[in-house]
Design a protein around this motif. Structure first.
Motif, PDB file in Angstrom:
ATOM      1  N   MET A   1       0.829  -1.215   0.000  1.00 33.84           N
ATOM      2  CA  MET A   1       0.000   0.000   0.000  1.00 33.84           C
ATOM      3  C   MET A   1       0.866   1.268   0.000  1.00 33.84           C
ATOM      4  O   MET A   1       0.469   2.271  -0.549  1.00 33.84           O
ATOM      5  N   ARG A   2       2.023   1.204   0.639  1.00 30.62           N
ATOM      6  CA  ARG A   2       2.886   2.397   0.750  1.00 30.62           C
ATOM      7  C   ARG A   2       2.077   3.578   1.294  1.00 30.62           C
ATOM      8  O   ARG A   2       2.026   4.665   0.717  1.00 30.62           O
ATOM      9  N   ALA A   3       1.446   3.324   2.436  1.00 28.49           N
ATOM     10  CA  ALA A   3       0.505   4.288   3.003  1.00 28.49           C
ATOM     11  C   ALA A   3       1.139   5.643   3.277  1.00 28.49           C
ATOM     12  O   ALA A   3       0.545   6.687   2.981  1.00 28.49           O
ATOM     13  N   GLU A   4       2.334   5.653   3.839  1.00 29.41           N
ATOM     14  CA  GLU A   4       2.943   6.935   4.186  1.00 29.41           C
ATOM     15  C   GLU A   4       3.197   7.787   2.950  1.00 29.41           C
ATOM     16  O   GLU A   4       3.079   9.014   2.996  1.00 29.41           O
ATOM     17  N   GLU A   5       3.527   7.154   1.839  1.00 27.10           N
ATOM     18  CA  GLU A   5       3.701   7.900   0.594  1.00 27.10           C
ATOM     19  C   GLU A   5       2.353   8.389   0.061  1.00 27.10           C
ATOM     20  O   GLU A   5       2.244   9.509  -0.429  1.00 27.10           O
ATOM     21  N   MET A   6       1.330   7.548   0.186  1.00 17.00           N
ATOM     22  CA  MET A   6      -0.001   7.966  -0.266  1.00 17.00           C
ATOM     23  C   MET A   6      -0.495   9.161   0.528  1.00 17.00           C
ATOM     24  O   MET A   6      -1.144  10.055  -0.012  1.00 17.00           O
ATOM     25  N   TRP A   7      -0.199   9.166   1.832  1.00 10.47           N
ATOM     26  CA  TRP A   7      -0.691  10.249   2.676  1.00 10.47           C
ATOM     27  C   TRP A   7      -0.091  11.605   2.316  1.00 10.47           C
ATOM     28  O   TRP A   7      -0.623  12.646   2.698  1.00 10.47           O
ATOM     29  N   VAL A   9      -0.118  12.577  -0.646  1.00 12.33           N
ATOM     30  CA  VAL A   9      -1.007  12.986  -1.732  1.00 12.33           C
ATOM     31  C   VAL A   9      -2.438  13.135  -1.231  1.00 12.33           C
ATOM     32  O   VAL A   9      -3.135  14.092  -1.568  1.00 12.33           O
ATOM     33  N   SER A  10      -2.896  12.193  -0.407  1.00 12.47           N
ATOM     34  CA  SER A  10      -4.266  12.210   0.092  1.00 12.47           C
ATOM     35  C   SER A  10      -4.357  11.446   1.400  1.00 12.47           C
ATOM     36  O   SER A  10      -3.804  10.354   1.535  1.00 12.47           O
ATOM     37  N   THR A  11      -5.083  12.007   2.354  1.00 15.09           N
ATOM     38  CA  THR A  11      -5.379  11.317   3.614  1.00 15.09           C
ATOM     39  C   THR A  11      -6.873  11.019   3.738  1.00 15.09           C
ATOM     40  O   THR A  11      -7.313  10.488   4.758  1.00 15.09           O
ATOM     41  N   GLY A  12      -7.620  11.383   2.710  1.00 14.83           N
ATOM     42  CA  GLY A  12      -9.063  11.231   2.786  1.00 14.83           C
ATOM     43  C   GLY A  12      -9.760  12.464   3.338  1.00 14.83           C
ATOM     44  O   GLY A  12     -10.973  12.452   3.569  1.00 14.83           O
ATOM     45  N   GLU A  13      -9.012  13.541   3.510  1.00 15.29           N
ATOM     46  CA  GLU A  13      -9.579  14.752   4.100  1.00 15.29           C
ATOM     47  C   GLU A  13     -10.738  15.281   3.252  1.00 15.29           C
ATOM     48  O   GLU A  13     -10.666  15.351   2.033  1.00 15.29           O
ATOM     49  N   GLY A  14     -11.810  15.652   3.938  1.00 22.52           N
ATOM     50  CA  GLY A  14     -12.984  16.181   3.257  1.00 22.52           C
ATOM     51  C   GLY A  14     -14.018  15.137   2.910  1.00 22.52           C
ATOM     52  O   GLY A  14     -15.122  15.477   2.480  1.00 22.52           O
ATOM     53  N   ALA A  76      -7.223   5.937   5.914  1.00 24.46           N
ATOM     54  CA  ALA A  76      -7.632   7.284   5.497  1.00 24.46           C
ATOM     55  C   ALA A  76      -7.793   8.162   6.735  1.00 24.46           C
ATOM     56  O   ALA A  76      -8.900   8.539   7.117  1.00 24.46           O
ATOM     57  N   PRO A  77      -6.678   8.507   7.392  1.00 25.99           N
ATOM     58  CA  PRO A  77      -6.759   9.205   8.679  1.00 25.99           C
ATOM     59  C   PRO A  77      -7.316  10.622   8.593  1.00 25.99           C
ATOM     60  O   PRO A  77      -7.624  11.222   9.630  1.00 25.99           O
ATOM     61  N   GLY A  78      -7.470  11.165   7.387  1.00 22.48           N
ATOM     62  CA  GLY A  78      -8.057  12.490   7.241  1.00 22.48           C
ATOM     63  C   GLY A  78      -9.560  12.470   7.053  1.00 22.48           C
ATOM     64  O   GLY A  78     -10.211  13.513   7.084  1.00 22.48           O
ATOM     65  N   ALA A  79     -10.120  11.289   6.864  1.00 28.01           N
ATOM     66  CA  ALA A  79     -11.572  11.162   6.669  1.00 28.01           C
ATOM     67  C   ALA A  79     -12.299  11.312   8.000  1.00 28.01           C
ATOM     68  O   ALA A  79     -11.695  11.233   9.070  1.00 28.01           O
ATOM     69  N   LYS A  80     -13.599  11.502   7.937  1.00 23.89           N
ATOM     70  CA  LYS A  80     -14.435  11.577   9.124  1.00 23.89           C
ATOM     71  C   LYS A  80     -15.479  10.461   9.082  1.00 23.89           C
ATOM     72  O   LYS A  80     -15.892  10.010   8.010  1.00 23.89           O
ATOM     73  N   ILE A  81     -15.915  10.042  10.260  1.00 25.88           N
ATOM     74  CA  ILE A  81     -16.862   8.945  10.393  1.00 25.88           C
ATOM     75  C   ILE A  81     -18.227   9.467  10.844  1.00 25.88           C
ATOM     76  O   ILE A  81     -18.316  10.263  11.786  1.00 25.88           O
ATOM     77  N   ALA A 225     -11.377   4.040  -1.103  1.00 27.05           N
ATOM     78  CA  ALA A 225     -12.233   4.929  -1.885  1.00 27.05           C
ATOM     79  C   ALA A 225     -12.157   6.358  -1.368  1.00 27.05           C
ATOM     80  O   ALA A 225     -12.152   7.317  -2.147  1.00 27.05           O
ATOM     81  N   ALA A 226     -12.075   6.523  -0.050  1.00 28.89           N
ATOM     82  CA  ALA A 226     -11.989   7.862   0.536  1.00 28.89           C
ATOM     83  C   ALA A 226     -10.710   8.577   0.098  1.00 28.89           C
ATOM     84  O   ALA A 226     -10.724   9.786  -0.189  1.00 28.89           O
ATOM     85  N   LEU A 227      -9.608   7.840   0.030  1.00 28.40           N
ATOM     86  CA  LEU A 227      -8.347   8.442  -0.420  1.00 28.40           C
ATOM     87  C   LEU A 227      -8.466   8.969  -1.850  1.00 28.40           C
ATOM     88  O   LEU A 227      -8.027  10.079  -2.159  1.00 28.40           O
ATOM     89  N   ILE A 228      -9.061   8.165  -2.714  1.00 29.64           N
ATOM     90  CA  ILE A 228      -9.194   8.557  -4.120  1.00 29.64           C
ATOM     91  C   ILE A 228     -10.188   9.700  -4.278  1.00 29.64           C
ATOM     92  O   ILE A 228      -9.958  10.654  -5.028  1.00 29.64           O
ATOM     93  N   TRP A 229     -11.295   9.637  -3.568  1.00 31.36           N
ATOM     94  CA  TRP A 229     -12.329  10.664  -3.697  1.00 31.36           C
ATOM     95  C   TRP A 229     -11.841  12.005  -3.156  1.00 31.36           C
ATOM     96  O   TRP A 229     -12.194  13.064  -3.689  1.00 31.36           O
ATOM     97  N   ALA A 230     -11.028  11.981  -2.112  1.00 30.60           N
ATOM     98  CA  ALA A 230     -10.503  13.234  -1.563  1.00 30.60           C
ATOM     99  C   ALA A 230      -9.608  13.942  -2.571  1.00 30.60           C
ATOM    100  O   ALA A 230      -9.576  15.176  -2.637  1.00 30.60           O
ATOM    101  N   LYS A 231      -8.883  13.177  -3.357  1.00 33.84           N
ATOM    102  CA  LYS A 231      -8.012  13.752  -4.377  1.00 33.84           C
ATOM    103  C   LYS A 231      -8.813  14.246  -5.582  1.00 33.84           C
ATOM    104  O   LYS A 231      -8.380  15.161  -6.296  1.00 33.84           O
TER     105      LYS A 231
END
Length: 367
Positions: A1-7, A9-14, A76-81, A225-231
């Motif tokens: 996943m390479r999560a730290e690199e993805m973050w 670009v996107s954390t799922g914020e918004g 997706a630590p920037g997303a909200k629940i 999905a949240a990571l992609i949608w945030a971007k």
């Protein structure tokens, strides 16, 4: 996943993710500040943030945990629940008068873009089916677990089997489909679902490595999905899903075909976020349905929906087929394709599904 690199670009914020489950404890270190007002559908003591089973909290942390004070950091630590609590009180194996459809409909009317459902029932629920159709008409992206095949039944689970819902299977630490993940029953995508960190019990005192299940795989697919949608905030649910499908990992190389074990493949959001791959395509066409669009970008329509997904995904297969079709991203890229959930500051734990099969009111099982 390479999560730290993805973050980077996107954390799922918004992006807001509706978690329909046993409730979500918003006071854990991982979820402080991550949980928005939701709704309790149970009528039981407490409210939506009282999670007497611990299952919903585990799912929410896998999606959007922050990692604070050594807790789980979700994908997706920037997303909200937005939590919706459904009951786990009645274990009668017959469908009764309480439906998860009420929660789906409420989530459809919320600001959530994604609805994550880590549960299933072997019985068709007309109220649930209508709620799913309503949520699709509202432009939501729905994920549901396909179930854990503990006894070899491999029977369809709902809501995963409803047209338009993304049925999620589970892969293990080696990127192969797990032995418990149901196959031949509407698997659209897969995600890690074995050896996951989660709360040991409903007391929320310490973490354990939990047994496998498709529940956590559903949470990870939702977070992807949240990571992609945030971007790409202007995309429709169809476009986000199409990119997930286009970039999914399949070792057998059968692009565009659905495997009875792993669906279109294991989710790999990094392929889009870090490599820019994945064509969003037609905003009004659902990529996992063989018929006409089920999700018009601005209007509700049920025309052209198929009666179900069994005909698309097929059934059967041998153990060798399981291995051939289940191996995922490892051979398709230069890295090993494994996913890590971060526990604390830099301490990694391999991701695994949290969740034994707990019945949720009248045949609705958490998977």
């Amino acid at each position: 996943m390479r999560a730290e690199e993805m973050w980077e670009v996107s954390t799922g914020e918004g992006v807001k993710v509706a978690v329909i489950d046993s409730g979500v404890n918003d006071s854990t270190d991982a979820l402080q500040g991550q949980v928005l007002p939701g709704e309790d559908m149970t009528g039981a003591a407490g409210g939506v943030t009282d999670d007497y089973a611990g299952h919903g909290t585990n799912m929410a942390e896998l999606i959007a945990g922050t990692g604070k004070n050594g807790s789980v950091r979700g994908l997706a630590p920037g997303a909200k629940i937005i939590p919706y609590r459904i009951s786990a009180e009645d274990e009668d194996d017959r469908f009764g008068d309480v439906s998860y459809g009420e929660a789906v409909r409420a989530a459809a009317d919320s600001d959530a873009k994604i609805i994550s459902m880590s549960f299933g029932s072997p019985y068709h629920d007309p109220v649930g089916a209508e709620a799913v159709e309503y949520a699709l008409s509202k432009g939501k992206l729905l994920f549901a677990s396909v179930g854990n095949d503990a006894k070899g039944k491999n029977r369809p689970e709902y809501p995963a089997s409803y047209p338009g819902v993304v049925g999620v299977g589970a892969t293990d630490e080696q990127g192969e489909v797990t032995g418990f993940s149901q196959h031949g029953v509407n698997v659209d995508l897969s995600a890690p679902g074995s050896e996951m960190p989660g709360w040991c019990d409903e007391d929320f005192q310490k973490y354990c490595v939990r047994d496998g299940g498709t529940s956590a795989a559903t949470a990870i697919a939702s977070a992807s999905a949240a990571l992609i949608w945030a971007k790409n905030p202007d995309w429709t649910a169809n476009q986000v899903l199409r990119v997930l499908v286009d970039t999914a990992g399949r070792k057998d190389g059968k692009d565009g075909a659905s495997s009875v074990y792993i669906g279109y493949g294991a989710v790999r959001p990094r392929i889009h976020l870090l490599e820019g791959k994945g064509d969003p395509g037609d905003p009004g066409r659902n990529p996992i349905e063989a018929t006409e669009p089920t999700l018009p970008p601005k209007a509700s329509s049920s025309e052209g929906e198929s009666d179900g997904k069994n005909d698309r995904n097929g059934a059967g297969g041998t153990d060798e087929d399981r291995k051939d079709q289940g191996e995922t991203a490892a051979a398709a890229s230069e890295d090993d394709g494994s996913l890590w959930i971060y526990l604390g500051a830099g301490a990694a734990a391999a991701i695994v599904v949290a969740g034994a099969s707990v019945l949720v009111r009248r045949t609705i099982r958490r998977t």
